[in-house]
Design a protein around this motif. Structure first.
Motif, PDB file in Angstrom:
ATOM      1  N   LEU A  50     -20.737  26.545  98.002  1.00 24.82           N
ATOM      2  CA  LEU A  50     -21.282  27.701  98.621  1.00 24.82           C
ATOM      3  C   LEU A  50     -22.442  28.103  97.676  1.00 24.82           C
ATOM      4  N   ASN A  51     -23.393  28.455  97.798  1.00 19.74           N
ATOM      5  CA  ASN A  51     -24.540  28.780  97.051  1.00 19.74           C
ATOM      6  C   ASN A  51     -24.978  30.522  97.431  1.00 19.74           C
ATOM      7  N   SER A  52     -25.047  30.767  98.647  1.00 20.69           N
ATOM      8  CA  SER A  52     -25.390  31.902  99.071  1.00 20.69           C
ATOM      9  C   SER A  52     -24.755  32.497 100.344  1.00 20.69           C
ATOM     10  N   ILE A  53     -24.804  33.779 100.647  1.00 23.97           N
ATOM     11  CA  ILE A  53     -24.278  34.329 101.670  1.00 23.97           C
ATOM     12  C   ILE A  53     -24.801  35.559 102.095  1.00 23.97           C
ATOM     13  N   ARG A  54     -25.264  35.626 103.498  1.00 21.38           N
ATOM     14  CA  ARG A  54     -25.974  36.971 103.900  1.00 21.38           C
ATOM     15  C   ARG A  54     -25.817  37.104 105.325  1.00 21.38           C
ATOM     16  N   LEU A  55     -26.394  38.117 105.772  1.00 18.79           N
ATOM     17  CA  LEU A  55     -26.379  38.333 107.417  1.00 18.79           C
ATOM     18  C   LEU A  55     -27.679  37.899 107.805  1.00 18.79           C
ATOM     19  N   LYS A  56     -27.683  37.418 108.919  1.00 17.72           N
ATOM     20  CA  LYS A  56     -29.023  36.925 109.696  1.00 17.72           C
ATOM     21  C   LYS A  56     -28.662  36.847 111.315  1.00 17.72           C
ATOM     22  N   ARG A  57     -29.475  37.312 111.989  1.00 16.19           N
ATOM     23  CA  ARG A  57     -29.602  37.468 113.429  1.00 16.19           C
ATOM     24  C   ARG A  57     -29.578  35.858 114.171  1.00 16.19           C
ATOM     25  N   ASP A  58     -28.753  35.492 115.010  1.00 19.02           N
ATOM     26  CA  ASP A  58     -29.063  34.282 115.763  1.00 19.02           C
ATOM     27  C   ASP A  58     -30.248  34.325 116.757  1.00 19.02           C
ATOM     28  N   PRO A  59     -30.307  33.171 117.312  1.00 20.49           N
ATOM     29  CA  PRO A  59     -31.553  33.215 118.444  1.00 20.49           C
ATOM     30  C   PRO A  59     -31.095  34.148 119.738  1.00 20.49           C
ATOM     31  N   ALA A  60     -29.965  34.501 119.798  1.00 24.19           N
ATOM     32  CA  ALA A  60     -29.712  35.505 120.954  1.00 24.19           C
ATOM     33  C   ALA A  60     -29.596  36.782 120.350  1.00 24.19           C
ATOM     34  N   GLY A  61     -29.840  37.260 118.910  1.00 20.15           N
ATOM     35  CA  GLY A  61     -29.927  38.459 118.323  1.00 20.15           C
ATOM     36  C   GLY A  61     -28.616  38.785 117.851  1.00 20.15           C
ATOM     37  N   LYS A  62     -27.513  38.045 118.015  1.00 16.60           N
ATOM     38  CA  LYS A  62     -26.259  38.629 117.371  1.00 16.60           C
ATOM     39  C   LYS A  62     -26.533  38.399 115.906  1.00 16.60           C
ATOM     40  N   MET A  63     -25.708  39.469 115.179  1.00 21.77           N
ATOM     41  CA  MET A  63     -25.528  39.263 113.969  1.00 21.77           C
ATOM     42  C   MET A  63     -24.620  38.216 113.352  1.00 21.77           C
ATOM     43  N   ARG A  64     -24.693  37.294 112.488  1.00 18.65           N
ATOM     44  CA  ARG A  64     -23.975  36.298 111.991  1.00 18.65           C
ATOM     45  C   ARG A  64     -23.997  36.094 110.524  1.00 18.65           C
ATOM     46  N   VAL A  65     -22.919  35.679 109.906  1.00 20.36           N
ATOM     47  CA  VAL A  65     -23.115  35.404 108.512  1.00 20.36           C
ATOM     48  C   VAL A  65     -23.813  34.101 108.345  1.00 20.36           C
ATOM     49  N   ARG A  66     -24.789  33.909 107.334  1.00 16.27           N
ATOM     50  CA  ARG A  66     -25.456  32.649 107.059  1.00 16.27           C
ATOM     51  C   ARG A  66     -25.193  32.520 105.649  1.00 16.27           C
ATOM     52  N   ARG A  67     -24.536  30.717 105.667  1.00 18.95           N
ATOM     53  CA  ARG A  67     -24.066  30.394 104.361  1.00 18.95           C
ATOM     54  C   ARG A  67     -25.048  29.278 103.865  1.00 18.95           C
ATOM     55  N   ILE A  68     -25.338  29.221 102.691  1.00 19.10           N
ATOM     56  CA  ILE A  68     -25.971  28.014 102.201  1.00 19.10           C
ATOM     57  C   ILE A  68     -25.243  27.220 101.551  1.00 19.10           C
ATOM     58  N   PHE A  69     -24.900  26.034 101.731  1.00 19.02           N
ATOM     59  CA  PHE A  69     -23.917  25.073 100.806  1.00 19.02           C
ATOM     60  C   PHE A  69     -24.745  23.987 100.067  1.00 19.02           C
ATOM     61  N   LEU A  70     -24.344  23.647  98.760  1.00 17.63           N
ATOM     62  CA  LEU A  70     -24.988  22.715  98.154  1.00 17.63           C
ATOM     63  C   LEU A  70     -24.308  21.325  98.035  1.00 17.63           C
ATOM     64  N   PHE A  71     -24.970  20.511  98.083  1.00 17.14           N
ATOM     65  CA  PHE A  71     -24.285  19.186  97.912  1.00 17.14           C
ATOM     66  C   PHE A  71     -25.155  18.148  97.295  1.00 17.14           C
ATOM     67  N   GLU A  72     -24.555  17.061  96.461  1.00 19.92           N
ATOM     68  CA  GLU A  72     -25.254  15.906  96.055  1.00 19.92           C
ATOM     69  C   GLU A  72     -25.103  14.572  96.747  1.00 19.92           C
ATOM     70  N   PHE A  73     -26.175  13.839  96.777  1.00 19.72           N
ATOM     71  CA  PHE A  73     -26.047  12.415  97.387  1.00 19.72           C
ATOM     72  C   PHE A  73     -26.927  11.539  96.482  1.00 19.72           C
ATOM     73  N   SER A  74     -26.867  10.246  96.718  1.00 20.36           N
ATOM     74  CA  SER A  74     -27.464   9.163  96.097  1.00 20.36           C
ATOM     75  C   SER A  74     -27.712   8.210  97.113  1.00 20.36           C
ATOM     76  N   SER A  75     -29.085   7.545  96.760  1.00 21.51           N
ATOM     77  CA  SER A  75     -29.424   6.458  97.594  1.00 21.51           C
ATOM     78  C   SER A  75     -29.431   5.218  97.105  1.00 21.51           C
ATOM     79  N   THR A  76     -29.472   4.992  95.730  1.00 22.91           N
ATOM     80  CA  THR A  76     -29.451   3.683  95.117  1.00 22.91           C
ATOM     81  C   THR A  76     -28.088   3.556  94.376  1.00 22.91           C
ATOM     82  N   GLY A  77     -27.296   4.693  94.170  1.00 21.99           N
ATOM     83  CA  GLY A  77     -26.049   4.568  93.424  1.00 21.99           C
ATOM     84  C   GLY A  77     -26.463   4.954  91.943  1.00 21.99           C
ATOM     85  N   ASN A  78     -27.924   5.172  91.534  1.00 22.58           N
ATOM     86  CA  ASN A  78     -28.334   5.273  90.058  1.00 22.58           C
ATOM     87  C   ASN A  78     -28.637   6.618  89.915  1.00 22.58           C
TER      88      ASN A  78
END
Length: 104
Positions: A50-78
């Motif tokens: 979890l990197n950040s958390i805040r409130l944001k409206r969804d497309p229907a206008g309802k207030m939701r919790v917006r969370r941003i998660f970080l992750f790591e990946f590799s394409s070649t293994g190096n």
């Protein structure tokens, strides 16, 4: 007596908030795994943070919790690359990944 009830209500509210957050994190982890598999890259550490958390409206206008998660990946293994998974409520809003090198 009233103080005890307020304390119990606050503790229960905190637990429910934490439990809901764990469920959202699990949805994000599954979405990131599937995205990495689809793009034929390796998700590293099998973990989203979890990197950040805040409130944001969804497309229907309802207030939701917006969370941003970080992750790591590799394409070649190096190399290690960063990505983010944006959740709006329990729905994946987007998954974004750094440009990465691949062996073609």
């Amino acid at each position: 007596m009233l103080d005890d009830l307020i304390l119990i209500a606050l503790l229960l509210g905190a637990y429910l908030y934490w439990f809901n957050g764990q469920q959202v994190k699990e949805v994000a982890l599954k979405a990131v795994r599937a995205n990495c598999l689809n793009l034929e890259v390796q998700m590293l550490d099998e973990y989203v943070a979890l990197n950040s958390i805040r409130l944001k409206r969804d497309p229907a206008g309802k207030m939701r919790v917006r969370r941003i998660f970080l992750f790591e990946f590799s394409s070649t293994g190096n190399e290690r690359y960063n990505g983010i998974c944006i959740m709006l409520g329990r729905r994946v809003e987007s998954i974004q990944m750094e440009p990465y090198r691949f062996d073609g």
